[in-house]
Structures are given as structure tokens and as C-alpha cells.
Design an enzyme around this catalytic site. Structure first.
Site, mmCIF file in Angstrom:
data_model
loop_
_atom_site.group_PDB
_atom_site.id
_atom_site.type_symbol
_atom_site.label_atom_id
_atom_site.label_comp_id
_atom_site.label_asym_id
_atom_site.label_seq_id
_atom_site.Cartn_x
_atom_site.Cartn_y
_atom_site.Cartn_z
ATOM 1 N N ASP A 204 0.827 -1.200 0.000
ATOM 2 C CA ASP A 204 0.000 0.000 0.000
ATOM 3 C C ASP A 204 0.863 1.253 0.000
ATOM 4 O O ASP A 204 2.030 1.219 0.408
ATOM 5 C CB ASP A 204 -0.879 0.039 1.263
ATOM 6 C CG ASP A 204 -2.201 -0.672 1.057
ATOM 7 O OD1 ASP A 204 -2.462 -1.124 -0.062
ATOM 8 O OD2 ASP A 204 -2.969 -0.770 2.034
ATOM 9 N N LYS A 226 -3.503 3.344 -3.213
ATOM 10 C CA LYS A 226 -4.810 3.972 -3.422
ATOM 11 C C LYS A 226 -4.656 5.442 -3.041
ATOM 12 O O LYS A 226 -4.759 5.799 -1.879
ATOM 13 C CB LYS A 226 -5.881 3.282 -2.575
ATOM 14 C CG LYS A 226 -6.315 1.916 -3.078
ATOM 15 C CD LYS A 226 -7.441 1.376 -2.215
ATOM 16 C CE LYS A 226 -8.075 0.142 -2.844
ATOM 17 N NZ LYS A 226 -7.146 -0.969 -2.986
#
Length: 415
Positions: A204, A226
Site C-alpha cells: 500500500d 490507493k
């Protein structure tokens, strides 16, 4: 392992290293002080039938007895206490008692460890540590030297600098690893160990970036960032990448920021892997909801001030039909509110809380990039936080803390 640096009292004596299997076997511990407190957990973990003889104990040792982990005989040592014992540990501060127990053990051919005089003992207690099912035991004859060597070896195994991977590769599968709030030192020991064994790392944006630099050259890194209102890897694509790599025989670490189950979609990824027949390990991480406030001196609870704290996702506004938060109830609670993913919506959230009864003067702290080198804290009130966030150019990731705890540890405000 043994090392050639014996303590003067044990010079010239070479111990024979052996692992005792004590499950269900009677072990006598004489003395209930600090030494016993340190030694008892390992005996309990080994499944020994521990009999403790001591008139008094430390509170921690008493707790072990109260929990039924050991049998505590509240008296001094007497003849006969060694009956049916396989091993004895003498840990009192009375030399005469220690001599008596040691002599009795010698007559009965029971190995005896002594905390006061290793030279007079028939067994030495090694400095031990554990890593992923492996016990590391070090004997040097000098307890401090043994402990230092033990710590160096175990830390090396845990952080990957001393790797035994060439001898044992991990089975194919997926580990969902919480990387913590950003500081690479705040990942769990188990998480760091699994990361060192990975064939593939799916990372991530909020996962500790410095940890990726420690990976071996052969490790494939997949960027699953993200970015708010920007580029993002679809969740379905992330799920499929985990499954495909695991089914190709690889050990995959899904490295996430914070904890996998605190707004990390760890549950979705686990379900996808399980449905595909891929084994999954979950390693909890330190959530930013608690650690980031702590890093800037804010306890989310404080005695006499709050009995609860509530963690809320602010990724949608209160009036958004997708919102699942009861903001009216949150406003009425007296405890701390911790908002994650709320920077873009803080104006609407603050207005809703005030309209629902929360005092506009309630202290607020906004912590951007918590626990990293870029960390900064900005203080405001519920009534001013929206304007302050805008004026200061705060961008995600940031944790927002609302409540009286914001200033409770600030000596300048509590003088």
C-alpha cells in the site's frame, strides 16, 4: 550454542547443551522473587508441572499461582520437596537454603540450577529467545554475555538481517501484514520476519516505504497504492494479484499501513483468498488511530476524563447517503473521537457534530504523516478546524483527534 567466554567461577567447565522436554514432568522452584519471576514463564510454556516453594512471592508470581499455572506452597523448603522431580531451580537469597537444596538434588541425581552460584550447580540456565518456532539458547558461563549474544541472534532473525531462509522457504500462501502507522520500527516483529521471507510484496501507499528497501533483489514488489482522488489499483485487481502469485507457488506478503482490519480492506482480501483456496495468515498492525495521537503526546483515553474513544471513517460526508455513521450519537458521546480519512470532509463533519450538540470549543488536533519524518501537528477547535486545515494546507494521510484529551498532557495548558 556455547561460547568461550566463561565467568571466572565457571572457568574450565564446558556444559553439555540439551533441550529438556518437561511436559507433565514435576519441576521444583525454590524462591519466589525476581529470578523466579523471570524463569517461570518458560517452564510454564514448556508444560512443566511447576511446584513453587516460597513463603512470599512477587505479585507477578502470585498471579501465575492464582491463574493455576503453578502450584505455590507458601512455606520454606523442607526435606522431601524434591520427591519425583526431574529438575530444580534454586532462586532464593538465603545461601544456606540454596546449599541444602543443591546438596539434596546432587544426592538424588536431579539436575539443579542455582541463581546465586553457577559453579556449585549441576545445570546452567541458558539465555533463551524464540523466533518463529525456533528456540535460541546461549551458554557462555557469564549470564550477561549469554544474554547479549542471545539478543543479537534473535533480533537478527526477527528483522531479517540474519536469515535462515536458504534452509527453509515458506509455503505458498498470503500473509496480510499490518505495517503500522509509517515509522518502519513500528511494524510488529512477526510482520518484519514474514516480510523478509516474501517472494512477492503487494504494498500500500501508506505502508512503511523504508521496509521495501530491505527486500532481497529477487523479491517482486507490486504497487497497490490507493491515492485519494488519484491513481488507484482496483481492489479486485489486488485480490487477484494475491491469488495468482500464491497459486504460482509463491509466498506473498500484502503489506498494509496500520492494521489490516481497520479500514484496510483486509477482510475482503482474506475472503477472496479463502474462496480461491489460498491459505492466509493475518498479522495485526499498530493502528494509526491510537499510535499517531500517542506520537504527538495525546492519549486517546485518560483517567477521570474519558471512558471511551470512537474511531470513525470520514471518507464520506455526514449527509452522504452512503454514510453508515450515526453522527448524532457520536456528538452526544463524552469521549474522544478519532477520525481517519477525514481531511477532505472535516468541514461538513465538524458542522454536523456541532449541530448535534458537541461544543464548538472542543479541542481538536490534526496530525499529518504521523510517526514519520514529515510529521506535523496542528491544533484547533471544532469550530475552527475546517478553516485551519485549509489555511495550513493539510493533506492526507492525517489523523484528527477531537476531545479534551488533546491538551491533557500539555504542561503549558495545565500549569
Amino acid at each position: 550454542m556455547t561460547a568461550p567466554h566463561p565467568h571466572p567461577s565457571t572457568a574450565g567447565r564446558t556444559p553439555y547443551p540439551v533441550g529438556l522436554l518437561l511436559t507433565g514432568r514435576r519441576v521444583l522452584v525454590v524462591g519466589g522473587g525476581q529470578v523466579a519471576q523471570r524463569r517461570l514463564p518458560a517452564l510454564i510454556a514448556a508444560g512443566a508441572d511447576v511446584q513453587l516453594v516460597s513463603p512470599v512471592t512477587t505479585p507477578a508470581v502470585q498471579a501465575m499461582a492464582d491463574a493455576g499455572e503453578i502450584s505455590w506452597h507458601r512455606r520454606g523448603y523442607t526435606d522431601g520437596d524434591l520427591a519425583d522431580c526431574w529438575y530444580v531451580l534454586v532462586a532464593t537469597d538465603d545461601h544456606e537454603v540454596n546449599e541444602a537444596v543443591s546438596a539434596a538434588a546432587e544426592r538424588l541425581r536431579i539436575f539443579c540450577a542455582r541463581s546465586d552460584d553457577a559453579a556449585a550447580a549441576s545445570a546452567w540456565t541458558p539465555a533463551t529467545g524464540h523466533d518463529d518456532g525456533t528456540t535460541v539458547a546461549v551458554l557462555t558461563g557469564d549470564p550477561r554475555h549469554s544474554a547479549a549474544l542471545r539478543t543479537t541472534i534473535v533480533e537478527g532473525l526477527r528483522d531479517g538481517s540474519l536469515s535462515a531462509r536458504q534452509f527453509r522457504a515458506r509455503a505458498a500462501g498470503v500473509a496480510l501484514v499490518g505495517g503500522g502507522p509509517g515509522d518502519p520500527d513500528l511494524i510488529t516483529v512477526r510482520g518484519r520476519r514474514l516480510l523478509a521471507d516474501a517472494d512477492v510484496v503487494v504494498a500500500d501507499r501508506l505502508a512503511p516505504r523504508e521496509l521495501l528497501a530491505e527486500l532481497a533483489p529477487h523479491v517482486e514488489v507490486i504497487d497497490a497504492s490507493k491515492i485519494p482522488y488519484g491513481r488507484a489499483m482496483a481492489q479486485e485487481a489486488i485480490n487477484q494479484a494475491l491469488i495468482d502469485a500464491a497459486k504460482a507457488g509463491k509466498f506473498v506478503v500484502r503489506l498494509k499501513g496500520g492494521d489490516p482490519y481497520v479500514y484496510g480492506r483486509g477482510g475482503e482480501e482474506l475472503l477472496a483468498c479463502v474462496e480461491a483456496g489460498v491459505p492466509v495468515t493475518v498479522v495485526p498492525g499498530i493502528s494509526s488511530s491510537i499510535s499517531v495521537p500517542a506520537a504527538v503526546g495525546i492519549p486517546v483515553t485518560h483517567r477521570g476524563m474519558t471512558h471511551e474513544f470512537t474511531v470513525i471513517s470520514g471518507h464520506v460526508a455526514p449527509e452522504d447517503p452512503r454514510s453508515l455513521v450515526n453522527w448524532e450519537a457520536a456528538a452526544q458521546m463524552r469521549g474522544t473521537l478519532v477520525l481517519l480519512m477525514a481531511v477532505e470532509r472535516i468541514g461538513a463533519i465538524a458542522a454536523k457534530l456541532i449541530a448535534s450538540g458537541r461544543d464548538a470549543d472542543t479541542p481538536v488536533a490534526v496530525v499529518q504523516e504521523g510517526t514519520t519524518a514529515a510529521q506535523r501537528r496542528i491544533d484547533a477547535t471544532l469550530g475552527t478546524v475546517a478553516a485551519t486545515v485549509s489555511a495550513e494546507g493539510v493533506r492526507p494521510p492525517a489523523v484528527i483527534v477531537i476531545g479534551e484529551v488533546v491538551h491533557v498532557l500539555d504542561p503549558t495548558r495545565n500549569a
